[in-house]
Write a protein that holds these residues in place. Structure first.
Motif, PDB file in Angstrom:
ATOM      1  N   GLY A  33       1.058  -1.090  -0.342  1.00 48.89           N
ATOM      2  CA  GLY A  33      -0.094  -0.254  -0.342  1.00 48.89           C
ATOM      3  C   GLY A  33       0.657   1.408  -0.284  1.00 48.89           C
ATOM      4  O   GLY A  33       1.784   1.835   1.032  1.00 48.89           O
ATOM      5  N   ALA A  34       0.655   1.993  -0.909  1.00 45.91           N
ATOM      6  CA  ALA A  34       1.621   3.404  -1.543  1.00 45.91           C
ATOM      7  C   ALA A  34       0.679   4.164  -0.707  1.00 45.91           C
ATOM      8  O   ALA A  34       0.656   5.781  -1.798  1.00 45.91           O
ATOM      9  CB  ALA A  34       2.668   3.421  -2.210  1.00 45.91           C
ATOM     10  N   GLY A  35      -0.276   4.208  -0.238  1.00 48.55           N
ATOM     11  CA  GLY A  35      -0.898   6.074   0.046  1.00 48.55           C
ATOM     12  C   GLY A  35      -0.162   6.289   1.136  1.00 48.55           C
ATOM     13  O   GLY A  35       0.363   6.198   1.662  1.00 48.55           O
ATOM     14  N   VAL A  36      -0.488   7.558   2.093  1.00 52.94           N
ATOM     15  CA  VAL A  36       0.142   8.312   2.996  1.00 52.94           C
ATOM     16  C   VAL A  36       0.470   7.216   3.971  1.00 52.94           C
ATOM     17  O   VAL A  36       1.187   7.519   4.419  1.00 52.94           O
ATOM     18  CB  VAL A  36      -0.904   9.610   3.190  1.00 52.94           C
ATOM     19  CG1 VAL A  36      -0.384   9.875   4.595  1.00 52.94           C
ATOM     20  CG2 VAL A  36      -0.942  10.301   2.077  1.00 52.94           C
ATOM     21  N   GLY A  58       1.041   4.408   3.873  1.00 53.93           N
ATOM     22  CA  GLY A  58       1.866   2.948   3.295  1.00 53.93           C
ATOM     23  C   GLY A  58       3.228   3.658   3.061  1.00 53.93           C
ATOM     24  O   GLY A  58       4.640   3.753   3.407  1.00 53.93           O
ATOM     25  N   LEU A  59       3.124   5.133   2.439  1.00 52.30           N
ATOM     26  CA  LEU A  59       4.333   5.633   2.420  1.00 52.30           C
ATOM     27  C   LEU A  59       5.577   6.662   3.139  1.00 52.30           C
ATOM     28  O   LEU A  59       6.066   6.442   3.605  1.00 52.30           O
ATOM     29  CB  LEU A  59       4.378   6.269   1.500  1.00 52.30           C
ATOM     30  CG  LEU A  59       4.521   5.830  -0.114  1.00 52.30           C
ATOM     31  CD1 LEU A  59       3.814   7.507  -0.929  1.00 52.30           C
ATOM     32  CD2 LEU A  59       5.158   5.948  -0.809  1.00 52.30           C
ATOM     33  N   SER A  60       4.538   6.889   3.974  1.00 56.89           N
ATOM     34  CA  SER A  60       4.913   7.460   6.170  1.00 56.89           C
ATOM     35  C   SER A  60       5.589   6.273   5.911  1.00 56.89           C
ATOM     36  O   SER A  60       7.182   6.432   7.018  1.00 56.89           O
ATOM     37  CB  SER A  60       3.773   8.044   6.989  1.00 56.89           C
ATOM     38  OG  SER A  60       3.308   9.065   5.960  1.00 56.89           O
ATOM     39  N   ILE A  61       5.004   5.412   6.141  1.00 55.84           N
ATOM     40  CA  ILE A  61       6.043   3.838   7.155  1.00 55.84           C
ATOM     41  C   ILE A  61       7.157   3.948   6.308  1.00 55.84           C
ATOM     42  O   ILE A  61       8.166   3.549   7.108  1.00 55.84           O
ATOM     43  CB  ILE A  61       4.878   2.941   7.258  1.00 55.84           C
ATOM     44  CG1 ILE A  61       3.703   3.200   7.902  1.00 55.84           C
ATOM     45  CG2 ILE A  61       5.803   0.910   7.276  1.00 55.84           C
ATOM     46  CD1 ILE A  61       2.610   2.464   7.955  1.00 55.84           C
ATOM     47  N   MET A  80      -0.682  16.871  -2.272  1.00 56.06           N
ATOM     48  CA  MET A  80       0.956  17.887  -1.907  1.00 56.06           C
ATOM     49  C   MET A  80       1.473  16.747  -1.410  1.00 56.06           C
ATOM     50  O   MET A  80       2.612  16.527  -1.059  1.00 56.06           O
ATOM     51  CB  MET A  80       1.055  18.769  -1.770  1.00 56.06           C
ATOM     52  CG  MET A  80       0.526  19.762  -2.536  1.00 56.06           C
ATOM     53  SD  MET A  80       0.175  21.277  -3.249  1.00 56.06           S
ATOM     54  CE  MET A  80       1.812  21.900  -2.018  1.00 56.06           C
ATOM     55  N   LEU A  81       0.941  15.774   0.375  1.00 53.34           N
ATOM     56  CA  LEU A  81       1.644  15.441   1.114  1.00 53.34           C
ATOM     57  C   LEU A  81       2.590  14.095   0.232  1.00 53.34           C
ATOM     58  O   LEU A  81       3.102  13.651   0.881  1.00 53.34           O
ATOM     59  CB  LEU A  81       0.785  15.456   2.038  1.00 53.34           C
ATOM     60  CG  LEU A  81       1.164  14.585   2.766  1.00 53.34           C
ATOM     61  CD1 LEU A  81       2.379  14.479   3.602  1.00 53.34           C
ATOM     62  CD2 LEU A  81       0.313  14.012   4.180  1.00 53.34           C
ATOM     63  N   HIS A  82       1.195  13.947  -0.590  1.00 46.99           N
ATOM     64  CA  HIS A  82       1.775  12.697  -0.306  1.00 46.99           C
ATOM     65  C   HIS A  82       2.638  12.516  -1.767  1.00 46.99           C
ATOM     66  O   HIS A  82       3.116  11.643  -1.834  1.00 46.99           O
ATOM     67  CB  HIS A  82       0.168  11.875  -1.517  1.00 46.99           C
ATOM     68  CG  HIS A  82       0.887  10.567  -2.154  1.00 46.99           C
ATOM     69  ND1 HIS A  82       1.110   9.534  -2.957  1.00 46.99           N
ATOM     70  CD2 HIS A  82       0.700   8.776  -1.532  1.00 46.99           C
ATOM     71  CE1 HIS A  82       0.831   8.916  -3.474  1.00 46.99           C
ATOM     72  NE2 HIS A  82       1.204   8.081  -2.396  1.00 46.99           N
ATOM     73  N   GLY A  83       2.483  13.713  -2.839  1.00 43.97           N
ATOM     74  CA  GLY A  83       3.890  13.863  -3.598  1.00 43.97           C
ATOM     75  C   GLY A  83       4.959  13.676  -2.853  1.00 43.97           C
ATOM     76  O   GLY A  83       6.096  12.795  -3.352  1.00 43.97           O
ATOM     77  N   ALA A  84       4.847  14.674  -1.762  1.00 43.71           N
ATOM     78  CA  ALA A  84       6.149  14.952  -0.829  1.00 43.71           C
ATOM     79  C   ALA A  84       7.044  13.573  -0.606  1.00 43.71           C
ATOM     80  O   ALA A  84       7.652  13.465  -0.304  1.00 43.71           O
ATOM     81  CB  ALA A  84       5.759  16.048  -0.012  1.00 43.71           C
ATOM     82  N   LEU A  85       5.844  12.560   0.109  1.00 43.51           N
ATOM     83  CA  LEU A  85       6.059  11.395   0.585  1.00 43.51           C
ATOM     84  C   LEU A  85       7.006  10.329  -0.264  1.00 43.51           C
ATOM     85  O   LEU A  85       7.381   9.664   0.225  1.00 43.51           O
ATOM     86  CB  LEU A  85       5.008  10.688   1.084  1.00 43.51           C
ATOM     87  CG  LEU A  85       4.418  11.440   2.708  1.00 43.51           C
ATOM     88  CD1 LEU A  85       2.901  10.735   3.000  1.00 43.51           C
ATOM     89  CD2 LEU A  85       5.436  10.690   3.454  1.00 43.51           C
ATOM     90  N   ARG A  86       6.310  10.116  -1.762  1.00 38.89           N
ATOM     91  CA  ARG A  86       6.646   9.386  -2.842  1.00 38.89           C
ATOM     92  C   ARG A  86       8.220  10.225  -2.743  1.00 38.89           C
ATOM     93  O   ARG A  86       9.478   9.300  -3.193  1.00 38.89           O
ATOM     94  CB  ARG A  86       5.923   9.764  -3.619  1.00 38.89           C
ATOM     95  CG  ARG A  86       5.551   8.701  -4.319  1.00 38.89           C
ATOM     96  CD  ARG A  86       4.244   8.982  -5.215  1.00 38.89           C
ATOM     97  NE  ARG A  86       4.184   7.279  -6.225  1.00 38.89           N
ATOM     98  CZ  ARG A  86       3.800   7.620  -7.337  1.00 38.89           C
ATOM     99  NH1 ARG A  86       2.923   8.147  -7.752  1.00 38.89           N
ATOM    100  NH2 ARG A  86       3.705   6.220  -8.357  1.00 38.89           N
ATOM    101  N   GLY A 140      15.713   6.037  -0.413  1.00 36.37           N
ATOM    102  CA  GLY A 140      15.867   4.797  -1.055  1.00 36.37           C
ATOM    103  C   GLY A 140      15.490   4.040  -1.325  1.00 36.37           C
ATOM    104  O   GLY A 140      15.053   2.562  -1.302  1.00 36.37           O
ATOM    105  N   VAL A 141      13.499   3.732  -0.876  1.00 29.17           N
ATOM    106  CA  VAL A 141      12.575   3.325  -0.679  1.00 29.17           C
ATOM    107  C   VAL A 141      11.992   2.696  -2.031  1.00 29.17           C
ATOM    108  O   VAL A 141      12.427   3.295  -2.625  1.00 29.17           O
ATOM    109  CB  VAL A 141      11.704   4.038  -0.045  1.00 29.17           C
ATOM    110  CG1 VAL A 141      10.247   2.538  -0.570  1.00 29.17           C
ATOM    111  CG2 VAL A 141      11.350   3.905   1.265  1.00 29.17           C
TER     112      VAL A 141
END
Lengths: 405, 405
Positions: B12-15, B17-20, B158-164, B171-172
């Motif tokens: 899961g690469a929502g906010v 999953g990506l934050s984790i 924008m948060l999602h884009g920044a997290l990505r 390195g993810v």
């Protein structure tokens, strides 16, 4: 992209421009159509109602003759398109139900019915029970309605696609470019040039640019011979002030919004119209379950932003007539600019400038009037008589009335 | 696309999953994130309210501890993201005005204010005049309101884009693929395989698939060694029935719709909320003039079709609070599925299966709870103590209660 010389240049590749191009090409003429974004204007936003009866207004007798004539041309037009392209353009002979909102509205429908009858248009008054039997999804308690058996619909987007294909098949050249100015020889129009400088010369130019027709007519003109390649000519030296003011068609943009919802394909059997507390709304059911709801009407210049309040009002009024619409899928908001005309009649025909015809100002009836307009313009160019009285559509009527006033 | 072995696989690469993934990568772990459409779920549809106070419900004390903690982590989280990426994620410390619709609603706000005060949350009751002074676009005649100075907002897209970007920079590895099943060794989860057969082995798998988390947990498992390349294994031979039922998180999809309008950037100064005739609505003004209106709430399975009636109701209620919204531009309808949880608390932590953590069930608070969830999960994996009491979020609480019942 290139330039070229041709018999006819059509400026505008909406339903009007392409219908004209197709009809001209069928008659053996070499045709080029120019548009920066073909079919993205009113053609895209329209709902595709073919409704001479329910679009009738008391001041609209001259328009009625045109809409009835064009509606009668539709079956043949569509059949020819299907033959040429194999595309089904969603022509549904489904009839139109006009629901009365309240007693006053029902009284107005009775008057409309009497007016229609006086003009030989068939329609039928319905009781509340008959209305609901004809369209069970209608809200309970509406006091009655009017049945217009001959007001049909077409899928305007599929129509545009089919016209594009038919025109291409008949040899029409489509150029994706914005016109930047006029080519003149003496007083005559002999073509157009694009913004990027390509020149398209033609015996006849047809201006069919919808709401943008006035802006195109006001573009500068270039006279004299072409600039020899490689020779830098000081800007403005060959530019005249443009076409005479009296050939600028007095069209204005009238913004309209439609919504597209999607439900089961058997949700509605007919086009449903109403005037909820005086505010007109219609719902056009396509064969695939798409439901086109229209249409707002605003004088807002060339602003194409959908207005949230118009979305709200269309949903509100459509749901008041057809409560089930609250449960269906919301697909799309579309905004377009109708080419409004001072007398609500189109401008179809020649101008005071040789070589320039116009076909614009169709306002709310562009889709319906496309077959008639195309036959009329092709007739004017080839000299054939299409049997259409264009007196009321004469583009010169506005300049004349200014002179006589 | 390829396979691989890694420390952590996040599904899961929502906010969430990506934050984790980002937090784990910052701690030196090798992380792979899998998602067929990163950020297209609730992450995309959310409005980005960070609202512990105005989202407080009377049954929600355990949730409040989490939302307050995560809200307090936001400034640092956002600052770190900005440092890592240079992206401004639209974190606006604008506060929230809750407008009362009528006298009964105002009485309810007074009770909420008292409840907030009893929990140490600051808020302020406003008179009708104070409310309108704070936000002049509000409708006249609203009887008063509540000011929650610490309820802010972030631009979730924008948060999602920044997290990505931050995750990638740390390195993810992001793999655009749908998980098709689990890899197990004995009772342990040791990775996942994609629908197209790629295998991703990992010491820890974090299930963070939002509303789809139960469906992913129910996918079949494959045990034993990998199938040697080129050897055709009869279907089902190596497939077990999947993970034990008690690790399937009891999340359900709760459909939500938001609208995006666009007005002048100074139209509103604060997040505005209200409950119009009992129906909640909010308007979140971004710095660029975008106005996010939310949110419908429907239990409709995995249907993602926007419902016309929900669009209508959101526009109606938002306009009743803020009449000026009728005049602004309509940009978008978005539909997402919140991962609803039986007790409205998320599931964050380990399961009865070794190697499997879950981070889901965030329901209406996924954006707000992302910093806390990421710190908590990274702490569980690395053994660091993030100082978060996860007792109320223990994924095992539902299976336990079934046993004790």
């Amino acid at each position: 992209m290139g330039s070229g010389a041709t018999d006819v240049v059509v400026v505008g590749a909406g339903v009007i421009g392409l219908s004209i191009a197709w009809r001209c090409a069928q008659r053996g003429l070499a045709v080029t159509v120019l548009d920066p974004a073909p079919g993205s204007g009113a053609t895209w936003t329209a709902a595709g109602m073919l409704a001479p009866a329910t679009e009738l207004h008391y001041e609209g007798r001259p328009l009625l003759a045109l809409t009835l004539d064009s509606a009668a041309r539709y079956p043949g037009f569509v059949a020819e398109l299907a033959d040429a392209t194999g595309v089904d353009v969603g022509y549904r002979r489904c009839g139109t139900l006009q629901a009365a909102w309240d007693a006053a509205d029902l009284a107005a429908l009775r008057d409309l019915h009497a007016f229609q009858s006086s003009l030989g248009i068939e329609s039928e008054l319905l009781t509340s029970r008959q209305l609901r039997a004809a369209e069970p999804a209608l809200a309970a308690g509406l006091p009655g309605g009017l049945w217009a058996a001959d007001d049909h619909q077409i899928d305007n987007r599929m129509l545009h696609g089919a016209l594009r294909r038919a025109a291409g098949g008949a040899g029409v050249r489509e150029v994706t470019a914005r016109v930047g100015g006029w080519l003149r020889r003496g007083q005559q129009v002999v073509g157009v040039r694009t913004e990027s400088g390509d020149r398209f010369e033609a015996g006849t130019v047809v201006l069919a640019a919808g709401a943008w027709s006035a802006a195109v007519a006001e573009l500068p003109a270039q006279t004299g011979p072409s600039t020899p390649a490689g020779l830098q000519v000081p800007a403005g030296l060959q530019a005249s002030a443009g076409l005479p003011a009296e050939v600028v068609p007095p069209v204005r943009p009238v913004k309209g919004q439609t919504l597209r919802l999607r439900g089961p394909s058997d949700l509605l059997n007919h086009v449903v119209r109403g005037a909820v507390r005086g505010s007109p709304v219609y719902v056009v059911p396509r064969g695939d379950g798409s439901l086109v709801i229209g249409a707002s009407s605003e004088e807002a210049g060339f602003d194409l932003g959908p207005r949230a309040g118009a979305v709200y009002e269309l949903l509100r009024d459509a749901q008041l007539l057809l409560p089930v619409l609250g449960e269906v899928r919301f697909d799309e908001v579309s905004t377009g600019l109708r080419p409004g005309s001072p007398d609500n009649l189109p401008m179809i025909g020649g101008t005071v400038v040789d070589g320039l015809l116009v076909a614009t100002g169709h306002y709310r009836n562009g889709i319906l009037l496309a077959p008639l307009t195309a036959d009329a313009v092709a007739g004017l160019i080839t000299g054939e008589d299409p049997g259409i009285d264009l007196t009321a559509c004469d583009p010169r009527r506005f300049s004349r009335s200014e002179v006589s006033a």
